[in-house]
Design a protein around this motif. Sequence first.
Motif, PDB file in Angstrom:
ATOM      1  N   VAL A  41       0.815  -1.213   0.000  1.00 29.60           N
ATOM      2  CA  VAL A  41       0.000   0.000   0.000  1.00 29.60           C
ATOM      3  C   VAL A  41       0.850   1.266   0.000  1.00 29.60           C
ATOM      4  O   VAL A  41       0.604   2.196  -0.769  1.00 29.60           O
ATOM      5  CB  VAL A  41      -0.966   0.011   1.203  1.00 29.60           C
ATOM      6  N   LYS A  42       1.854   1.312   0.877  1.00 28.07           N
ATOM      7  CA  LYS A  42       2.689   2.507   0.956  1.00 28.07           C
ATOM      8  C   LYS A  42       3.405   2.755  -0.366  1.00 28.07           C
ATOM      9  O   LYS A  42       3.556   3.898  -0.810  1.00 28.07           O
ATOM     10  CB  LYS A  42       3.701   2.361   2.091  1.00 28.07           C
ATOM     11  N   ASP A 100      -0.666   9.128   2.521  1.00 26.22           N
ATOM     12  CA  ASP A 100      -0.320  10.496   2.921  1.00 26.22           C
ATOM     13  C   ASP A 100      -1.649  11.237   3.034  1.00 26.22           C
ATOM     14  O   ASP A 100      -2.142  11.819   2.061  1.00 26.22           O
ATOM     15  CB  ASP A 100       0.586  11.147   1.874  1.00 26.22           C
ATOM     16  N   PHE A 101      -2.232  11.195   4.230  1.00 29.18           N
ATOM     17  CA  PHE A 101      -3.588  11.706   4.432  1.00 29.18           C
ATOM     18  C   PHE A 101      -3.739  13.161   3.999  1.00 29.18           C
ATOM     19  O   PHE A 101      -4.755  13.543   3.412  1.00 29.18           O
ATOM     20  CB  PHE A 101      -3.975  11.563   5.911  1.00 29.18           C
ATOM     21  N   ASN A 102      -2.740  13.975   4.267  1.00 29.66           N
ATOM     22  CA  ASN A 102      -2.840  15.403   3.957  1.00 29.66           C
ATOM     23  C   ASN A 102      -2.904  15.694   2.462  1.00 29.66           C
ATOM     24  O   ASN A 102      -3.281  16.794   2.053  1.00 29.66           O
ATOM     25  CB  ASN A 102      -1.673  16.167   4.583  1.00 29.66           C
ATOM     26  N   THR A 108     -12.508  12.687   0.071  1.00 26.58           N
ATOM     27  CA  THR A 108     -11.921  11.399   0.450  1.00 26.58           C
ATOM     28  C   THR A 108     -11.536  11.398   1.926  1.00 26.58           C
ATOM     29  O   THR A 108     -11.711  10.400   2.627  1.00 26.58           O
ATOM     30  CB  THR A 108     -10.685  11.088  -0.411  1.00 26.58           C
ATOM     31  N   LYS A 109     -11.016  12.526   2.406  1.00 26.06           N
ATOM     32  CA  LYS A 109     -10.686  12.640   3.831  1.00 26.06           C
ATOM     33  C   LYS A 109     -11.930  12.422   4.688  1.00 26.06           C
ATOM     34  O   LYS A 109     -11.893  11.722   5.705  1.00 26.06           O
ATOM     35  CB  LYS A 109     -10.104  14.023   4.135  1.00 26.06           C
ATOM     36  N   ARG A 135      -4.603  23.993   9.050  1.00 27.53           N
ATOM     37  CA  ARG A 135      -3.781  24.395   7.907  1.00 27.53           C
ATOM     38  C   ARG A 135      -2.807  23.306   7.488  1.00 27.53           C
ATOM     39  O   ARG A 135      -2.498  23.151   6.312  1.00 27.53           O
ATOM     40  CB  ARG A 135      -3.011  25.675   8.245  1.00 27.53           C
ATOM     41  N   ALA A 136      -2.314  22.564   8.472  1.00 25.89           N
ATOM     42  CA  ALA A 136      -1.353  21.502   8.160  1.00 25.89           C
ATOM     43  C   ALA A 136      -1.962  20.476   7.214  1.00 25.89           C
ATOM     44  O   ALA A 136      -1.272  19.842   6.424  1.00 25.89           O
ATOM     45  CB  ALA A 136      -0.895  20.815   9.443  1.00 25.89           C
ATOM     46  N   GLY A 137      -3.301  20.328   7.317  1.00 26.86           N
ATOM     47  CA  GLY A 137      -3.979  19.360   6.460  1.00 26.86           C
ATOM     48  C   GLY A 137      -4.680  20.002   5.276  1.00 26.86           C
ATOM     49  O   GLY A 137      -5.490  19.372   4.607  1.00 26.86           O
TER      50      GLY A 137
END
Length: 228
Positions: free
Chosen positions: A23-24, A57-59, A65-66, A92-94
Amino acid sequence: MKLFPELYIFLFYFFGIVLWHFVKHLAPNLTPPLISSTLLGLHKTPDSALQFITHLDFNRLDTKTKCLAVAVAARSPSPKPALQLLKQTVTRAGGGAGVRDVFGGLGSAREQLGAKSSILFDMLIRVYCELRMGDQAFQCFDLMKEKGIVPKVQTCNDVLSLFLKLNWTEKAWVFYAEMFRMRVKSNVYTFNIMLNLLCKEGKLKKAKEFIGYMESLGGKACWCSIAC
């Protein structure tokens, strides 16, 4: 061995094979539709869904999708994973997605999963309160009202408590009035927050009247928290 994203999805759906070690490696090539399909396929096993999410990479995901990831994570016994993902989504980070975008994304995810409870929106308000984002919390509440979704009283208490801490006394009373209009039944914690608010405003006479009103409803003031 080279494994294409489409083949990964095929193996997952038809054989139940979850190749986490791939996956990664595949993450940069997984499109939002493929990620969403996998999340929907894993929604009955939130632990597996969370493991899948941690390999992404969630961000870098889009807001929709999130939000689906949050909705699937919310099925876990613990609310912590979903709350953490929501924090990443709104800060903001996300990417700092706006209230309407996140609310809409959660609404879409709610429909996809066939959910009917208010839990996702309650979580969103809770996150805004924890981040001391009072305006966003109120906006989310208004959006719930527009959709006819009634928040839990605990959620409303979180907002009132934040407004009290921020000294937003006028907004607190407006919010309390909206709770009444939406027929959100106040509990002892709600009453104590509003009592503290009256004391902070120096309205001691009204505070005493409010205590009488509380007692008539079977409530009890928590004197240890009152700053009169």
